[in-house]
Design an enzyme around this catalytic site. Structure first.
Site, mmCIF file in Angstrom:
data_model
loop_
_atom_site.group_PDB
_atom_site.id
_atom_site.type_symbol
_atom_site.label_atom_id
_atom_site.label_comp_id
_atom_site.label_asym_id
_atom_site.label_seq_id
_atom_site.Cartn_x
_atom_site.Cartn_y
_atom_site.Cartn_z
ATOM 1 N N LYS A 178 -17.248 -6.040 6.815
ATOM 2 C CA LYS A 178 -15.980 -6.716 7.087
ATOM 3 C C LYS A 178 -15.693 -6.727 8.585
ATOM 4 O O LYS A 178 -16.003 -5.780 9.288
ATOM 5 C CB LYS A 178 -14.829 -6.013 6.363
ATOM 6 C CG LYS A 178 -14.797 -6.296 4.875
ATOM 7 C CD LYS A 178 -13.492 -5.833 4.286
ATOM 8 C CE LYS A 178 -13.365 -6.247 2.841
ATOM 9 N NZ LYS A 178 -12.072 -5.858 2.274
ATOM 10 N N SER B 247 -3.261 -7.688 2.945
ATOM 11 C CA SER B 247 -3.593 -7.463 4.353
ATOM 12 C C SER B 247 -4.043 -8.764 5.015
ATOM 13 O O SER B 247 -3.719 -9.033 6.171
ATOM 14 C CB SER B 247 -4.682 -6.396 4.483
ATOM 15 O OG SER B 247 -4.206 -5.145 4.056
ATOM 16 N N HIS C 81 0.837 -1.203 0.000
ATOM 17 C CA HIS C 81 0.000 0.000 0.000
ATOM 18 C C HIS C 81 0.871 1.252 0.000
ATOM 19 O O HIS C 81 0.630 2.198 -0.760
ATOM 20 C CB HIS C 81 -0.908 0.046 1.238
ATOM 21 C CG HIS C 81 -1.969 -0.998 1.289
ATOM 22 N ND1 HIS C 81 -2.178 -1.763 2.405
ATOM 23 C CD2 HIS C 81 -2.883 -1.387 0.381
ATOM 24 C CE1 HIS C 81 -3.192 -2.590 2.183
ATOM 25 N NE2 HIS C 81 -3.632 -2.389 0.955
ATOM 26 N N ARG D 256 -1.851 -6.576 -7.972
ATOM 27 C CA ARG D 256 -0.774 -7.507 -7.653
ATOM 28 C C ARG D 256 -0.664 -8.603 -8.696
ATOM 29 O O ARG D 256 0.421 -9.057 -9.017
ATOM 30 C CB ARG D 256 -1.012 -8.159 -6.289
ATOM 31 C CG ARG D 256 -0.907 -7.218 -5.127
ATOM 32 C CD ARG D 256 -1.388 -7.884 -3.887
ATOM 33 N NE ARG D 256 -2.798 -8.247 -4.104
ATOM 34 C CZ ARG D 256 -3.619 -8.666 -3.164
ATOM 35 N NH1 ARG D 256 -3.189 -8.824 -1.944
ATOM 36 N NH2 ARG D 256 -4.867 -8.950 -3.425
#
Length: 163
Positions: free
Chosen positions: A41, A129, A17, A90
């Protein structure tokens, strides 16, 4: 002035990040890193904690501000009068999801919000994460994944969850 928003959960913020933030900050006069308050979440850190972490991590970047939002990104971007969203990629698997989201945002905003994709630097391509939290949950070494002060905070949170 050109400005962009880098939205995300950042739970926790990783070196990947931070790489995207640093690179995007060189492309725009103003970059707002925005923590999404997603009640669906089960976050490790509160929105306020994530904002604080990001502020600490970006304090040396004068054109970066940190904020939070809930609801649709297009509404938040309109409120901020920003027309570009930055997203990191990614792998090819990220692209499919991110492309669909970008196209949806563009359609909903009637062309008012475009997305700029930055590929993650190779040394951070493995990072997420979720993987950081999983490694930390088993007392693994996350020092190569997050800034040192974030690692300390993650381990502290994991310890509290175990007790």
């Amino acid at each position: 002035m050109n400005a962009a928003i880098y939205p995300g959960s950042f739970d926790p913020m990783t070196l990947g990040h931070l790489d995207i933030i640093q690179r995007a900050s060189k492309m725009f006069d103003e970059l707002t890193v925005s923590v999404l308050d997603n009640k669906a979440k089960n976050a490790l850190f509160s929105v306020e904690e994530r904002v604080s972490i990001l502020k600490e991590a970006t304090k040396e970047l004068p054109n970066v501000t940190v904020d939070s939002f809930n609801g649709l990104l297009i509404d938040y971007a309109k409120q901020k009068n920003v027309h570009i969203s930055v997203r990191g990629l990614r792998a090819i698997s990220d692209f499919e999801y991110e492309l669909q989201t970008a196209q949806t945002n563009r359609m909903l905003s009637k062309g008012g919000l475009d997305t700029l994709f930055l590929t993650t630097s190779l040394e951070y391509a493995y990072l997420s994460s979720s993987s950081v939290k999983e490694i930390a949950a088993f007392n693994g070494d996350i020092s190569q994944c997050v800034p040192d002060f974030v690692a300390d905070l993650v381990y502290e949170k994991m310890k509290l969850r175990r007790n």
